[in-house]
Design a protein around this motif. Structure first.
Motif, PDB file in Angstrom:
ATOM      1  N   MET B   1     -68.808  87.511  16.369  1.00 25.72           N
ATOM      2  CA  MET B   1     -70.191  87.475  15.860  1.00 25.72           C
ATOM      3  C   MET B   1     -70.241  88.071  14.454  1.00 25.72           C
ATOM      4  SD  MET B   1     -73.486  88.594  18.116  1.00 25.72           S
ATOM      5  CE  MET B   1     -74.074  89.897  17.049  1.00 25.72           C
ATOM      6  N   ARG B   2     -71.016  87.475  13.594  1.00 28.58           N
ATOM      7  CA  ARG B   2     -71.086  87.987  12.222  1.00 28.58           C
ATOM      8  C   ARG B   2     -71.808  89.336  12.197  1.00 28.58           C
ATOM      9  NH1 ARG B   2     -74.973  83.749   9.008  1.00 28.58           N
ATOM     10  NH2 ARG B   2     -73.470  84.291   7.418  1.00 28.58           N
ATOM     11  N   LYS B   3     -71.404  90.168  11.281  1.00 26.98           N
ATOM     12  CA  LYS B   3     -71.968  91.516  11.186  1.00 26.98           C
ATOM     13  C   LYS B   3     -72.696  91.724   9.863  1.00 26.98           C
ATOM     14  CE  LYS B   3     -69.031  93.926  14.406  1.00 26.98           C
ATOM     15  NZ  LYS B   3     -67.962  94.877  14.646  1.00 26.98           N
ATOM     16  N   VAL B   4     -73.618  92.668   9.899  1.00 30.05           N
ATOM     17  CA  VAL B   4     -74.380  93.045   8.702  1.00 30.05           C
ATOM     18  C   VAL B   4     -73.755  94.326   8.155  1.00 30.05           C
ATOM     19  CG1 VAL B   4     -76.660  93.642   7.812  1.00 30.05           C
ATOM     20  CG2 VAL B   4     -76.435  92.030   9.738  1.00 30.05           C
ATOM     21  N   ILE B   5     -73.227  94.245   6.945  1.00 33.96           N
ATOM     22  CA  ILE B   5     -72.443  95.346   6.388  1.00 33.96           C
ATOM     23  C   ILE B   5     -73.090  95.877   5.111  1.00 33.96           C
ATOM     24  CG2 ILE B   5     -70.176  96.039   5.507  1.00 33.96           C
ATOM     25  CD1 ILE B   5     -68.919  93.855   7.154  1.00 33.96           C
ATOM     26  N   LEU B   6     -73.407  97.149   5.132  1.00 32.22           N
ATOM     27  CA  LEU B   6     -73.803  97.823   3.889  1.00 32.22           C
ATOM     28  C   LEU B   6     -72.523  98.277   3.197  1.00 32.22           C
ATOM     29  CD1 LEU B   6     -75.869  99.192   1.982  1.00 32.22           C
ATOM     30  CD2 LEU B   6     -75.714 101.210   3.444  1.00 32.22           C
ATOM     31  N   TYR B   7     -72.249  97.702   2.050  1.00 29.47           N
ATOM     32  CA  TYR B   7     -71.045  98.076   1.279  1.00 29.47           C
ATOM     33  C   TYR B   7     -71.550  98.552  -0.070  1.00 29.47           C
ATOM     34  CZ  TYR B   7     -66.573  97.344  -1.226  1.00 29.47           C
ATOM     35  OH  TYR B   7     -65.432  97.492  -1.980  1.00 29.47           O
ATOM     36  N   ILE B   8     -71.406  99.838  -0.314  1.00 30.56           N
ATOM     37  CA  ILE B   8     -72.056 100.412  -1.484  1.00 30.56           C
ATOM     38  C   ILE B   8     -71.342 101.703  -1.879  1.00 30.56           C
ATOM     39  CG2 ILE B   8     -73.764 101.933  -0.367  1.00 30.56           C
ATOM     40  CD1 ILE B   8     -75.911 100.401  -2.151  1.00 30.56           C
ATOM     41  N   ALA B   9     -71.531 102.115  -3.114  1.00 34.10           N
ATOM     42  CA  ALA B   9     -70.966 103.378  -3.593  1.00 34.10           C
ATOM     43  C   ALA B   9     -72.095 104.358  -3.857  1.00 34.10           C
ATOM     44  CB  ALA B   9     -70.175 103.143  -4.874  1.00 34.10           C
ATOM     45  N   MET B  10     -71.842 105.618  -3.545  1.00 33.32           N
ATOM     46  CA  MET B  10     -72.838 106.645  -3.886  1.00 33.32           C
ATOM     47  C   MET B  10     -72.113 107.884  -4.384  1.00 33.32           C
ATOM     48  SD  MET B  10     -74.290 108.158  -0.232  1.00 33.32           S
ATOM     49  CE  MET B  10     -73.264 109.228   0.797  1.00 33.32           C
ATOM     50  N   SER B  11     -72.862 108.733  -5.069  1.00 33.52           N
ATOM     51  CA  SER B  11     -72.310 110.018  -5.505  1.00 33.52           C
ATOM     52  C   SER B  11     -72.256 110.976  -4.320  1.00 33.52           C
ATOM     53  CB  SER B  11     -73.191 110.591  -6.614  1.00 33.52           C
ATOM     54  OG  SER B  11     -74.479 110.867  -6.104  1.00 33.52           O
ATOM     55  N   VAL B  12     -71.575 112.097  -4.479  1.00 38.58           N
ATOM     56  CA  VAL B  12     -71.485 113.085  -3.401  1.00 38.58           C
ATOM     57  C   VAL B  12     -72.883 113.525  -2.967  1.00 38.58           C
ATOM     58  CG1 VAL B  12     -70.695 115.431  -2.836  1.00 38.58           C
ATOM     59  CG2 VAL B  12     -69.196 113.887  -4.114  1.00 38.58           C
ATOM     60  N   ASP B  13     -73.807 113.587  -3.922  1.00 41.78           N
ATOM     61  CA  ASP B  13     -75.176 113.998  -3.594  1.00 41.78           C
ATOM     62  C   ASP B  13     -76.088 112.813  -3.239  1.00 41.78           C
ATOM     63  OD1 ASP B  13     -74.858 113.366  -6.303  1.00 41.78           O
ATOM     64  OD2 ASP B  13     -76.322 114.816  -7.010  1.00 41.78           O
ATOM     65  N   GLY B  14     -75.489 111.646  -2.976  1.00 40.84           N
ATOM     66  CA  GLY B  14     -76.243 110.579  -2.325  1.00 40.84           C
ATOM     67  C   GLY B  14     -76.981 109.619  -3.224  1.00 40.84           C
ATOM     68  N   TYR B  15     -76.649 109.568  -4.513  1.00 38.46           N
ATOM     69  CA  TYR B  15     -77.340 108.652  -5.425  1.00 38.46           C
ATOM     70  C   TYR B  15     -76.521 107.383  -5.651  1.00 38.46           C
ATOM     71  CZ  TYR B  15     -80.208 112.741  -6.380  1.00 38.46           C
ATOM     72  OH  TYR B  15     -81.044 113.815  -6.234  1.00 38.46           O
ATOM     73  N   ILE B  16     -77.230 106.242  -5.748  1.00 38.31           N
ATOM     74  CA  ILE B  16     -76.556 104.973  -6.038  1.00 38.31           C
ATOM     75  C   ILE B  16     -76.779 104.539  -7.477  1.00 38.31           C
ATOM     76  CG2 ILE B  16     -76.512 104.129  -3.668  1.00 38.31           C
ATOM     77  CD1 ILE B  16     -78.999 102.447  -4.306  1.00 38.31           C
ATOM     78  N   ALA B  17     -77.698 105.212  -8.154  1.00 33.67           N
ATOM     79  CA  ALA B  17     -77.977 104.879  -9.558  1.00 33.67           C
ATOM     80  C   ALA B  17     -78.665 106.077 -10.192  1.00 33.67           C
ATOM     81  CB  ALA B  17     -78.884 103.652  -9.651  1.00 33.67           C
TER      82      ALA B  17
END
Lengths: 173, 173
Positions: B1-17
């Motif tokens: 079954m296909r899966k929904v994947i969050l693939y992302i980078a964040m800083s140690v303190d949780g920021y993506i931008a």
């Protein structure tokens, strides 16, 4: 030279406690304890805020002080008489850390809460970030990292997987 | 079954931008790219918000669409004509994901931003959290994890250290 070490656990989404300050969700992960004994061997001083202290003495261990082999500094504006072992300190924790760094000793453990961590980070006084990530998205609560006005570049020293709890150990560059 | 994947980078303190949506601080860590090729092999669909899309087409790759081998869904209320490859979708991303899960295909990549992640997490629609932690405390910016009203317990599948960028791969329990 002695180092200032933040040793703390947080959820994947960055919370160290739920909205009521509760940490029961941490205790579901007993493996987290494994790394503690090797960490604590290099520590002789612990610094924490009033809420952390109060939680320890009311919920975790009401009869004996659990860090009896350390000098414990409790940051608080309350006027409480210190003992030789437990020192209630009503100034800025940065001043305390700077003072302790002029003295010989083992490393200094920053135990929380988030407000003290933030104050020390603002002055870049934390040398090592030892963060255990609990495999839970807590959803909401008290965040470890609040906003500061500068970036801190880190160097990843080591990681360790304790049965799903991943420990990330960074030192500041 | 296909899966929904969050693939992302964040800083140690949780920021993506950063506060302006900027991600230049990510690019200092080129090793992060290493895991991408093995990840993308199992993906045929990518979902992103307008800001993420806009950033890609204005800053990263203005002339060609970088995900040309995927069906790309851009969540936006803007009225833009879709192509076969790039579909502008103006409903709730949860409805899109639920619809895609009724169809055969490879896995579905949730690319960001935080608002879409939060909507999907609220309905517990993310199967795999593939988070790369950049060895930086960014200080402030756009957080990956905003508040949701429930806890999501995870199982740590794998970790990988790419030259200081630690990848944590969790699946929901």
């Amino acid at each position: 030279m002695r180092k200032v070490i933040l040793y703390i656990a947080m959820s994947v989404d960055g919370y160290i406690a739920d909205n009521n300050g509760g940490v029961n969700w941490l205790n579901q992960n007993e493996e987290y304890i494994d790394s503690y004994s090797s960490f604590i061997n290099h520590i002789d001083t612990v610094i924490m805020g009033w809420n952390t202290y109060h939680q320890i003495v009311t919920e975790l261990s009401p009869t004996t002080w659990i860090y009896s082999n350390l000098i414990s500094y409790i940051i608080t504006h309350k006027n409480i008489t210190s003992t030789e072992q437990i020192i209630f300190y009503n100034e800025n924790p940065c001043n305390l850390v700077k003072h302790l760094l002029t003295q010989n000793g083992k490393n200094i453990w920053i135990c929380g809460g988030a407000n003290i961590v933030q104050q020390l980070m603002k002055q870049n006084l934390i040398d090592v970030y030892y963060i255990s990530i609990i495999p839970t998205i807590l959803g909401n609560g008290i965040r470890l990292f609040e906003s500061i006005n500068h970036c801190i570049n880190l160097h990843l020293l080591k990681t360790q997987n304790n049965n799903g709890v991943i420990e990330l150990i960074y030192e500041k560059k």
